[in-house]
Scaffold this motif. Structure first.
Motif, mmCIF file in Angstrom:
data_model
loop_
_atom_site.group_PDB
_atom_site.id
_atom_site.type_symbol
_atom_site.label_atom_id
_atom_site.label_comp_id
_atom_site.label_asym_id
_atom_site.label_seq_id
_atom_site.Cartn_x
_atom_site.Cartn_y
_atom_site.Cartn_z
ATOM 1 N N SER A 301 26.225 -56.029 -29.745
ATOM 2 C CA SER A 301 25.839 -57.210 -28.837
ATOM 3 C C SER A 301 25.360 -57.745 -28.018
ATOM 4 O O SER A 301 25.275 -58.095 -26.672
ATOM 5 N N ASP A 302 26.638 -58.427 -28.845
ATOM 6 C CA ASP A 302 27.290 -59.605 -27.859
ATOM 7 C C ASP A 302 28.015 -59.074 -26.608
ATOM 8 O O ASP A 302 27.981 -59.350 -25.617
ATOM 9 N N GLY A 304 27.860 -55.901 -25.565
ATOM 10 C CA GLY A 304 27.190 -55.874 -24.623
ATOM 11 C C GLY A 304 26.392 -56.374 -23.852
ATOM 12 O O GLY A 304 26.339 -55.841 -22.030
ATOM 13 N N ALA A 305 26.161 -57.051 -23.571
ATOM 14 C CA ALA A 305 25.381 -58.366 -22.633
ATOM 15 C C ALA A 305 26.463 -58.098 -21.951
ATOM 16 O O ALA A 305 26.220 -59.540 -21.021
ATOM 17 N N ILE A 325 28.189 -50.573 -28.272
ATOM 18 C CA ILE A 325 28.335 -51.294 -27.195
ATOM 19 C C ILE A 325 27.366 -51.424 -25.724
ATOM 20 O O ILE A 325 26.486 -52.396 -25.571
#
Length: 416
Positions: A301-302, A304-305, A325
Motif C-alpha cells: 500500500s505504501d 502503490g500510493a 502494489i
C-alpha cells in the motif's frame, strides 16, 4: 605435483580440478553443472572420500567463489570433508541458506583472505582477490614439490573491483608452471569491450529518469556489484531503493561500510518482505531475519500510493507481490542478468510486463573477462603451460595465447 580436470575442460560451469602431491589430494572447486537440476551424489567426481569421508588422502575442497557452478555440489559431500572459502563468500552463503532450499553445508569451514598464504598438507595455497560478478572471488596459487599451479577461477577487469585485477597484474605470482584459465567469452572475441559497471549505472539512471511509474529491478542479490549499481542509479534519479529481506540480510552480514544498508543512518534504502519469504520465515520461526528492519519496512500500500518514487528489487517469484502494489502501468522492468536466462524464465517476464502496461529493458554487462584482458592476464603470469577450463571453445586458446596444453577431463597431467 600433478592435476586432473574432472569437469570444465570443454564446458562452462561445474568446475572441479584435483591436484595431488605425495599421495594427497586437494580439490579446486566442486561446482554444480549448469544443466543439472538439484545436486546429486551421482554428479560427484570419482574422488575417494567425497561420498563416505573414508579417505585420509582427501584433504579438502578449496572454493574460488560463491557461484553454484563452482561450489554447488558441496551439499552432497560427506560432512567430514574440510572446505576452504573466502570469509566474505562464507558470510554470503550462510545468509543464502536461510532463504533458499539446500545450500546448508555441514562440512568444517576454514576461511581465507587476499594473499594470505596457508598450508593444507603438502600444499601451500595463496588466494588472489579478483574482480568478478560473484562477491569475494579469488584466483588460487597451489604450490607443492617445488612447482606452482595457478587456477584463475572466474574473473573480469571491468567491474567495481577492477582495481583487484590491476593489483594482480602489478604483482602476479612468479615462476608459474601451469595456468588453468577460464575462457567463458571465447567465441565472442569480435564483440566490443564490455561496459563497465559505472557505464551500466549511468544507463540505468537514465532509464529510471525516463520512467513515470515504478521500476522493477531484476538482478541477483548475490551480485553485490550490480546491487551497488542499482542503488547508486536510484540515488542519481532521486528515487528510493527497495531491497527484499534476503538482500538486506546479505548486505548487513557482509559488514562493509562501503556497501549500502537499510540500517545506515544515511541510507535511502527500504525493505520489503515478499510473500514467499514471509511464509518461509514463519514456517522456520526465523523472525530474527526481519526484526532489525521493522522501522525500515514498506508495504504494498505504501508503494502503490507513490509508485514514481521507487526502484524495487524484483524476481519472477514476486509477481503476485508486484500485482498487489497495483498502479504498474507506466512503469518499467529492467533485466540485469545474462539475457540467455530470459528464455528459461517462467512465466515470461517480457509478456507479463507488457500485460501490465510496463516497458521492458535489458541493462547488463558480463561477469567474465574480455579477450583483451585474458591476454593481459596470460602475458603477466607468463606460465610455462596454459590449460583451458570453463570454456566451450578450448581450441581457440592456441589461436590466441602461447604455450597452450589442453588437458582433457579425467586425465592426469604432470606439472613439470
Amino acid at each position: 605435483m600433478r592435476f586432473r580436470i574432472h569437469r570444465g575442460a570443454t564446458v562452462i560451469g561445474g568446475n572441479c580440478i584435483e591436484v595431488q602431491s605425495s599421495g594427497k589430494s586437494l580439490l579446486l572447486d566442486l561446482g554444480l553443472p549448469l544443466e543439472a537440476g538439484r545436486p546429486d551424489q551421482s554428479l560427484l567426481p570419482p574422488v575417494a572420500g567425497l561420498v563416505d569421508g573414508d579417505s585420509p588422502d582427501l584433504l579438502g575442497v578449496l572454493i574460488s567463489h560463491p557461484h553454484s557452478d563452482h561450489y554447488g555440489l558441496l551439499e552432497v559431500v560427506h560432512p567430514s570433508v574440510p572446505v576452504y572459502i573466502g570469509d566474505g563468500a562464507r558470510r554470503l552463503l550462510e545468509v543464502a541458506s536461510a532463504f533458499t532450499t539446500g545450500r546448508n553445508f555441514a562440512q568444517p569451514i576454514t576461511t581465507y583472505r587476499n594473499r594470505g598464504s596457508f598450508n593444507i598438507g603438502p600444499f601451500r595455497v595463496t588466494p588472489y582477490l579478483m574482480d568478478h560478478s560473484a562477491f569475494d572471488a579469488y584466483a588460487l596459487l597451489i604450490e607443492a614439490d617445488g612447482q606452482r599451479l595457478l587456477y584463475s577461477g572466474d574473473f573480469r577487469a571491468h567491474g567495481r573491483k577492477a582495481w583487484a585485477f590491476d593489483a594482480f597484474l602489478a604483482d602476479p605470482p612468479a615462476s608459474v608452471d601451469v595456468l588453468l584459465m577460464e575462457g567463458t567469452v571465447l567465441g565472442r572475441e569480435d564483440s566490443p569491450a564490455p561496459m563497465t559497471e559505472d557505464q551500466v549505472e549511468a544507463d540505468i539512471a537514465s532509464s529510471i529518469a525516463d520512467t513515470s511509474g515504478i521500476v522493477l529491478a531484476c538482478f541477483s542479490a548475490q551480485n553485490i556489484d550490480r546491487l551497488v549499481t542499482f542503488y547508486r542509479a536510484t540515488q542519481r534519479s532521486g528515487r528510493q531503493f527497495i531491497a527484499d529481506a534476503y538482500t538486506a540480510n546479505i548486505l548487513d552480514a557482509l559488514g562493509k561500510s562501503s556497501l549500502p544498508s537499510p540500517l545506515s543512518p544515511s541510507s535511502r534504502m527500504k525493505v520489503y518482505l515478499p510473500k514467499r519469504q514471509r511464509a518461509r520465515i514463519i514456517r522456520q520461526k526465523r523472525f530474527d531475519l526481519v526484526e532489525p528492519y521493522r522501522r525500515h519496512r514498506v508495504f504494498a500500500s505504501d508503494i502503490g500510493a507513490t509508485c514514481d518514487q521507487w526502484v524495487m528489487m524484483f524476481r519472477s517469484s514476486m509477481i503476485e507481490d508486484a500485482e498487489a502494489i497495483g498502479e504498474l502501468a507506466g512503469g518499467k522492468v529492467i533485466w540485469s542478468l545474462w539475457p540467455g536466462y530470459l528464455d528459461r524464465e517462467k512465466p515470461d517476464l517480457r509478456a507479463w510486463a507488457n500485460a501490465q502496461g510496463m516497458s521492458f529493458e535489458i541493462h547488463h554487462t558480463s561477469g567474465h573477462a574480455h579477450v583483451s584482458d585474458l591476454r593481459r592476464f596470460v602475458d603477466r603470469v607468463g606460465a610455462s603451460k596454459l590449460v583451458p577450463i570453463h570454456t566451450m571453445q578450448p581450441y581457440r586458446y592456441s589461436e590466441l595465447f602461447p604455450n597452450v596444453r589442453p588437458s582433457p577431463d579425467g586425465e592426469w597431467s604432470e606439472i613439470g
